[in-house]
Design a protein around this motif. Sequence first.
Motif, PDB file in Angstrom:
ATOM      1  N   PRO A  27       0.824  -1.213   0.000  1.00  0.00           N
ATOM      2  CA  PRO A  27       0.000   0.000   0.000  1.00  0.00           C
ATOM      3  C   PRO A  27       0.858   1.263   0.000  1.00  0.00           C
ATOM      4  O   PRO A  27       1.878   1.324   0.674  1.00  0.00           O
ATOM      5  CB  PRO A  27      -0.792  -0.094   1.299  1.00  0.00           C
ATOM      6  N   VAL A  28       0.452   2.263  -0.752  1.00  0.00           N
ATOM      7  CA  VAL A  28       1.144   3.552  -0.801  1.00  0.00           C
ATOM      8  C   VAL A  28       0.389   4.521   0.108  1.00  0.00           C
ATOM      9  O   VAL A  28      -0.823   4.656   0.004  1.00  0.00           O
ATOM     10  CB  VAL A  28       1.221   4.089  -2.246  1.00  0.00           C
ATOM     11  N   ARG A  29       1.119   5.172   1.000  1.00  0.00           N
ATOM     12  CA  ARG A  29       0.510   6.104   1.955  1.00  0.00           C
ATOM     13  C   ARG A  29       0.758   7.562   1.596  1.00  0.00           C
ATOM     14  O   ARG A  29      -0.015   8.428   1.947  1.00  0.00           O
ATOM     15  CB  ARG A  29       1.037   5.835   3.360  1.00  0.00           C
ATOM     16  N   ALA A  30       1.877   7.857   0.933  1.00  0.00           N
ATOM     17  CA  ALA A  30       2.214   9.221   0.524  1.00  0.00           C
ATOM     18  C   ALA A  30       3.219   9.124  -0.616  1.00  0.00           C
ATOM     19  O   ALA A  30       3.926   8.130  -0.743  1.00  0.00           O
ATOM     20  CB  ALA A  30       2.806  10.010   1.687  1.00  0.00           C
ATOM     21  N   ALA A  31       3.273  10.162  -1.446  1.00  0.00           N
ATOM     22  CA  ALA A  31       4.218  10.164  -2.570  1.00  0.00           C
ATOM     23  C   ALA A  31       4.604  11.595  -2.904  1.00  0.00           C
ATOM     24  O   ALA A  31       3.833  12.534  -2.685  1.00  0.00           O
ATOM     25  CB  ALA A  31       3.596   9.491  -3.790  1.00  0.00           C
ATOM     26  N   LEU A  40      11.919   9.933 -10.616  1.00  0.00           N
ATOM     27  CA  LEU A  40      12.391   9.957  -9.229  1.00  0.00           C
ATOM     28  C   LEU A  40      11.197  10.202  -8.306  1.00  0.00           C
ATOM     29  O   LEU A  40      11.015  11.286  -7.757  1.00  0.00           O
ATOM     30  CB  LEU A  40      13.447  11.043  -9.032  1.00  0.00           C
ATOM     31  N   LEU A  41      10.389   9.185  -8.117  1.00  0.00           N
ATOM     32  CA  LEU A  41       9.182   9.266  -7.301  1.00  0.00           C
ATOM     33  C   LEU A  41       9.425   8.585  -5.961  1.00  0.00           C
ATOM     34  O   LEU A  41       9.807   7.412  -5.916  1.00  0.00           O
ATOM     35  CB  LEU A  41       8.026   8.577  -8.033  1.00  0.00           C
ATOM     36  N   LEU A  42       9.250   9.322  -4.868  1.00  0.00           N
ATOM     37  CA  LEU A  42       9.370   8.737  -3.528  1.00  0.00           C
ATOM     38  C   LEU A  42       7.992   8.302  -3.068  1.00  0.00           C
ATOM     39  O   LEU A  42       7.035   9.067  -3.161  1.00  0.00           O
ATOM     40  CB  LEU A  42       9.910   9.764  -2.534  1.00  0.00           C
ATOM     41  N   ALA A  43       7.891   7.095  -2.553  1.00  0.00           N
ATOM     42  CA  ALA A  43       6.625   6.576  -2.054  1.00  0.00           C
ATOM     43  C   ALA A  43       6.806   6.039  -0.643  1.00  0.00           C
ATOM     44  O   ALA A  43       7.720   5.263  -0.377  1.00  0.00           O
ATOM     45  CB  ALA A  43       6.110   5.465  -2.969  1.00  0.00           C
ATOM     46  N   THR A  44       5.952   6.471   0.265  1.00  0.00           N
ATOM     47  CA  THR A  44       5.925   5.938   1.620  1.00  0.00           C
ATOM     48  C   THR A  44       4.918   4.801   1.625  1.00  0.00           C
ATOM     49  O   THR A  44       3.785   4.960   1.189  1.00  0.00           O
ATOM     50  CB  THR A  44       5.489   7.021   2.624  1.00  0.00           C
ATOM     51  N   ALA A  70       3.767   4.084   8.804  1.00  0.00           N
ATOM     52  CA  ALA A  70       3.034   4.964   7.888  1.00  0.00           C
ATOM     53  C   ALA A  70       1.540   4.673   7.939  1.00  0.00           C
ATOM     54  O   ALA A  70       1.073   3.685   7.440  1.00  0.00           O
ATOM     55  CB  ALA A  70       3.555   4.804   6.473  1.00  0.00           C
ATOM     56  N   GLU A  71       0.824   5.563   8.564  1.00  0.00           N
ATOM     57  CA  GLU A  71      -0.621   5.455   8.623  1.00  0.00           C
ATOM     58  C   GLU A  71      -1.221   6.292   7.514  1.00  0.00           C
ATOM     59  O   GLU A  71      -0.531   7.030   6.827  1.00  0.00           O
ATOM     60  CB  GLU A  71      -1.125   6.002   9.963  1.00  0.00           C
ATOM     61  N   PHE A  72      -2.537   6.207   7.372  1.00  0.00           N
ATOM     62  CA  PHE A  72      -3.204   7.149   6.490  1.00  0.00           C
ATOM     63  C   PHE A  72      -2.917   8.538   7.044  1.00  0.00           C
ATOM     64  O   PHE A  72      -2.882   8.745   8.249  1.00  0.00           O
ATOM     65  CB  PHE A  72      -4.710   6.884   6.447  1.00  0.00           C
ATOM     66  N   GLY A  73      -2.680   9.479   6.179  1.00  0.00           N
ATOM     67  CA  GLY A  73      -2.315  10.815   6.613  1.00  0.00           C
ATOM     68  C   GLY A  73      -0.822  11.000   6.745  1.00  0.00           C
ATOM     69  O   GLY A  73      -0.360  12.056   7.152  1.00  0.00           O
ATOM     70  N   ALA A  74      -0.035   9.973   6.413  1.00  0.00           N
ATOM     71  CA  ALA A  74       1.420  10.103   6.453  1.00  0.00           C
ATOM     72  C   ALA A  74       1.856  11.166   5.448  1.00  0.00           C
ATOM     73  O   ALA A  74       1.181  11.415   4.452  1.00  0.00           O
ATOM     74  CB  ALA A  74       2.075   8.769   6.124  1.00  0.00           C
ATOM     75  N   ARG A  75       2.974  11.767   5.707  1.00  0.00           N
ATOM     76  CA  ARG A  75       3.520  12.805   4.835  1.00  0.00           C
ATOM     77  C   ARG A  75       4.944  12.427   4.448  1.00  0.00           C
ATOM     78  O   ARG A  75       5.631  11.734   5.182  1.00  0.00           O
ATOM     79  CB  ARG A  75       3.548  14.155   5.542  1.00  0.00           C
ATOM     80  N   ILE A  76       5.362  12.949   3.305  1.00  0.00           N
ATOM     81  CA  ILE A  76       6.757  12.790   2.895  1.00  0.00           C
ATOM     82  C   ILE A  76       7.183  14.089   2.223  1.00  0.00           C
ATOM     83  O   ILE A  76       6.399  14.706   1.498  1.00  0.00           O
ATOM     84  CB  ILE A  76       6.961  11.577   1.963  1.00  0.00           C
ATOM     85  N   SER A  77       8.401  14.525   2.507  1.00  0.00           N
ATOM     86  CA  SER A  77       8.920  15.727   1.862  1.00  0.00           C
ATOM     87  C   SER A  77      10.393  15.536   1.565  1.00  0.00           C
ATOM     88  O   SER A  77      11.068  14.722   2.190  1.00  0.00           O
ATOM     89  CB  SER A  77       8.696  16.961   2.737  1.00  0.00           C
TER      90      SER A  77
END
Length: 113
Positions: A27-31, A40-44, A70-77
């Motif tokens: 499952p992907v939580r953030a990208a 160059l795509l980062l996926a949490t 990583a829950e729903f609402g996770a962030r990545i920067s």
Amino acid sequence: VFSASGTLSFFDAATRQALRSFTLPYPVRAATVLNGDVHLLLATTDETISLVDGETGAVLAETENLGPFAEFGARISALPDGPHRWLIASGSEPALFRFRLELLDTIFVSSFE
């Protein structure tokens, strides 16, 4: 667009026509995209941060298992820290992870630290 099933779908911004889609094995939580480059795509995900080629779906680099953070609402920067280096932060309420990602033109060197 990403989903909890691991599907990443790409659409044309002007026409909204589907361009491509692929499914990651988790499952992907953030990208987020590094430097506006779809390659160059980062996926949490549930337990890792992955660098994915957004054109082909190939996983280029991946962190070790970080545990279920990583829950729903996770962030990545990502913050550029040189020509081929980024500082990465990802987290949700229970945890925050920081990494340095370096992409070099050598085999088996690009990784998260």
